[in-house]
Design an enzyme around this catalytic site. Structure first.
Site, PDB file in Angstrom:
ATOM      1  N   LYS A  78       0.859  -1.189   0.000  1.00 26.47           N
ATOM      2  CA  LYS A  78       0.000   0.000   0.000  1.00 26.47           C
ATOM      3  C   LYS A  78       0.894   1.238   0.000  1.00 26.47           C
ATOM      4  CE  LYS A  78      -3.881   1.902   2.735  1.00 26.47           C
ATOM      5  NZ  LYS A  78      -4.764   1.638   3.894  1.00 26.47           N
ATOM      6  N   SER A 153      -9.680   1.462   2.931  1.00 25.16           N
ATOM      7  CA  SER A 153      -8.855   2.287   2.078  1.00 25.16           C
ATOM      8  C   SER A 153      -7.768   1.500   1.332  1.00 25.16           C
ATOM      9  CB  SER A 153      -8.171   3.381   2.900  1.00 25.16           C
ATOM     10  OG  SER A 153      -7.327   2.803   3.871  1.00 25.16           O
ATOM     11  N   SER A 177      -9.768  -0.990   7.043  1.00 27.46           N
ATOM     12  CA  SER A 177      -9.219  -0.878   5.689  1.00 27.46           C
ATOM     13  C   SER A 177      -8.456  -2.074   5.158  1.00 27.46           C
ATOM     14  CB  SER A 177      -8.317   0.343   5.597  1.00 27.46           C
ATOM     15  OG  SER A 177      -9.109   1.482   5.513  1.00 27.46           O
TER      16      SER A 177
HETATM   17  N1  GLN Z   1     -13.274   3.790   6.579  1.00 24.33           N
HETATM   18  C1  GLN Z   1     -12.564   4.194   7.731  1.00 24.33           C
HETATM   19  C2  GLN Z   1     -12.149   5.642   7.609  1.00 24.33           C
HETATM   20  O1  GLN Z   1     -12.430   6.229   6.633  1.00 24.33           O
HETATM   21  C3  GLN Z   1     -11.383   3.303   7.983  1.00 24.33           C
HETATM   22  C4  GLN Z   1     -10.216   3.581   7.112  1.00 24.33           C
HETATM   23  C5  GLN Z   1      -8.998   2.779   7.480  1.00 24.33           C
HETATM   24  O2  GLN Z   1      -9.098   1.722   8.118  1.00 24.33           O
HETATM   25  N2  GLN Z   1      -7.857   3.299   7.123  1.00 24.33           N
HETATM   26  O3  GLN Z   1     -11.569   6.203   8.473  1.00 24.33           O
END
Ligand code: GLN
Length: 490
Positions: A78, A153, A177
């Site tokens: 990532k 994400s 994510s």
């Molecule tokens: N969807 C969550 C957010 O927008 C989690 C994102 C993540 O785990 N990085 O914060």
């Protein structure tokens, strides 16, 4: 043989027997990226030459008998993990040209075993989002149906594994994510216990919630990758001094004893939640029956503060994000906006042009909630609620070994469907946020396919540092259901 369909464990075996070379394997993935990534858009950066150079080195190591678990295995990272000499953008314009001087500890670990680093995957900007649509560069598409999101994400990493652009990938999970995109793309995602994997060199979103973990084709590969990634790191003061077991033992335990003696808790509050797709509910019921068939005792448990989870997370995460992102001011970090009148104007333009709308929204919510007049009412209160949620889970684990839930309330939604409505997007994180607020480990395993052909995952959560139970139960579940989703046709 289709080299791109191999799991990490299968590729390891064939590399060790010298039936395939790492160069062949890497080339097979590069060919797929070349052919299909213009539609999927999983990668921000791919460097074929560098990947092949690493593969050649790995082949030389293998020839010398220096064969470690990840030697010659192509993995994707990532784009939130710092990679020395390779652009690390966090899918943000503000870091568009940032080339780190050092590697994240996790990256060092892959390099130390001569893994092949295929490239950097797309993500929601600074990991804020649930769909990978918040990338400043482009949205990633779900390999099962390119009209749909891959989740987020870490959507680029999950899509890259599902599309067989790499054997496995690394994601980060602040509120789901790793698990949610894994669920949407029909692959396995494991969020380790907070502190299990070093965060050194991982660009921070919300430091008390962030964890790094594997996204893989199956549970065996997840165990192998956690073996490599985990362990105490003196460079990260929040990394746990806990001993690192060999997680593949979870598979051996299953082979020896099955799942008998295990109790799985089903939170009764989850059945009262609104907006859960009936197909997700059916998948969840079937999954419980499958586990029961394997000897797991199913038990109702209670997590009384379930309704407060989304609200607490969406205060705490933006508060921490606003503090972490303060460094991107065009002076210490970030592309500086050059057409400004004075210092304040430069800060303003750098931030408003460098950060996307969702990131700006979170910074505003965070700074507001931390400001002196509102701190007690928002951040202080959310922290108290977080403590109550932790108590809920502590009590629940007195009565069970693992807790089950769906990963997401719906299968992957359509691209564009929720971007204009951030609150609906936030609500889709209901099942995954608790693991981060509590620091608990959680895994997403493919459990079914909806009528539209999109995968759905089952989530299992375990007590702190008991990833072994997740590997054992996840592997057992995977064996019982076979491969419920298979691989997508591109
Ligand atoms: N969807 C969550 C957010 O927008 C989690 C994102 C993540 O785990 N990085 O914060």
């Amino acid at each position: 043989m289709n080299l791109h369909t191999l799991t990490i464990a299968q590729a390891r075996d064939l590399l060790a027997k010298k039936e395939i070379s790492s160069v062949e394997l890497t080339q097979a993935f590069l060919d797929r990226i070349d052919k299909y990534d213009h539609t999927i858009s999983a990668f921000i950066t791919v460097d074929p030459e560098l990947a092949l150079e690493q593969a050649e080195k790995a082949d030389r190591q293998i020839a010398k008998g220096r064969n470690q678990a990840f030697t010659g295995i192509p993995v994707a990272l990532k784009d939130v993990l710092c990679t020395k000499g390779v652009k690390t953008t966090c899918a943000s314009k503000i870091l568009e040209n940032f080339v780190p001087q050092y590697d994240a500890t996790v990256v060092e670990k892959f390099k130390a075993q001569d893994a092949v680093l295929m490239g950097k995957t797309n993500m929601d900007e600074f990991a804020m989002g649930s769909s990978t649509e918040n990338s400043a560069f482009f949205a990633t598409r779900n390999p099962w149906n390119t009209d749909h999101v891959p989740g987020g994400s870490s959507g680029g990493s999950a899509a890259a594994v599902a599309a067989q652009f790499c054997a496995g990938a690394v994601g980060t999970d602040t509120g789901g994510s790793i698990r949610q995109p894994a669920s949407h793309c029909g692959v396995v995602g494991l969020k380790p216990t907070y502190g299990r994997v070093s965060r050194f060199g991982v660009v921070a979103y919300a430091s008390s919630l962030d964890q790094v973990g594997p996204i893989t084709r199956d549970v065996t590969d997840a165990a192998m990758m956690l073996n490599l990634m985990g362990g105490h790191d003196p460079k990260d003061s929040t990394s746990a001094p806990e001993q690192l077991p060999d997680f593949t033992k979870g598979i051996a335990i299953f082979k020896d004893k099955g799942l008998s003696g295990m109790t799985a808790g089903i939170p009764k509050e989850f059945s009262q939640l609104k907006g859960i797709d009936p197909q997700v509910l059916a998948m969840f019921e079937n999954a419980q029956k499958t586990l029961e068939g394997l000897g797991v005792a199913i038990k109702e448990i209670s997590l009384p503060h379930t309704n407060a989870v989304v609200a607490a997370y969406y205060i705490i995460a933006p508060c921490e994000a606003s503090a972490n992102l303060a460094r991107f001011d065009g002076v210490r970090y970030g592309v500086r906006d050059m057409d400004s009148q004075d210092l304040i104007d430069m800060y303003k333009k750098t931030k408003s042009r460098g950060f996307g709308l969702e990131v700006q929204r979170r910074i505003i919510i965070g700074t507001y909630s931390l400001s002196s007049g509102y701190y007690d009412a928002y951040y202080g209160r959310a922290s108290q609620v977080r403590a109550l949620i932790m108590d809920d889970f502590k009590n629940a684990f007195d009565a069970c070994d693992i807790i089950l839930s769906p990963v997401a309330p719906t299968p992957a939604f359509k691209i564009g469907e929720k971007v204009a409505d951030p609150l609906t997007m936030y609500l889709s994180d209901i099942f995954t946020l608790s693991c981060n607020l509590t620091g608990l480990p959680g895994i997403s395993v493919p459990a079914g396919v909806c009528a539209a052909g999109l995968p759905m995952g089952l989530q299992m959560m375990a007590p702190h540092f008991d990833e072994m139970s997740l590997i054992r139960a996840g592997y057992g579940f995977e064996q019982a259901v076979g491969n419920p989703v298979g691989l997508p046709e591109l």
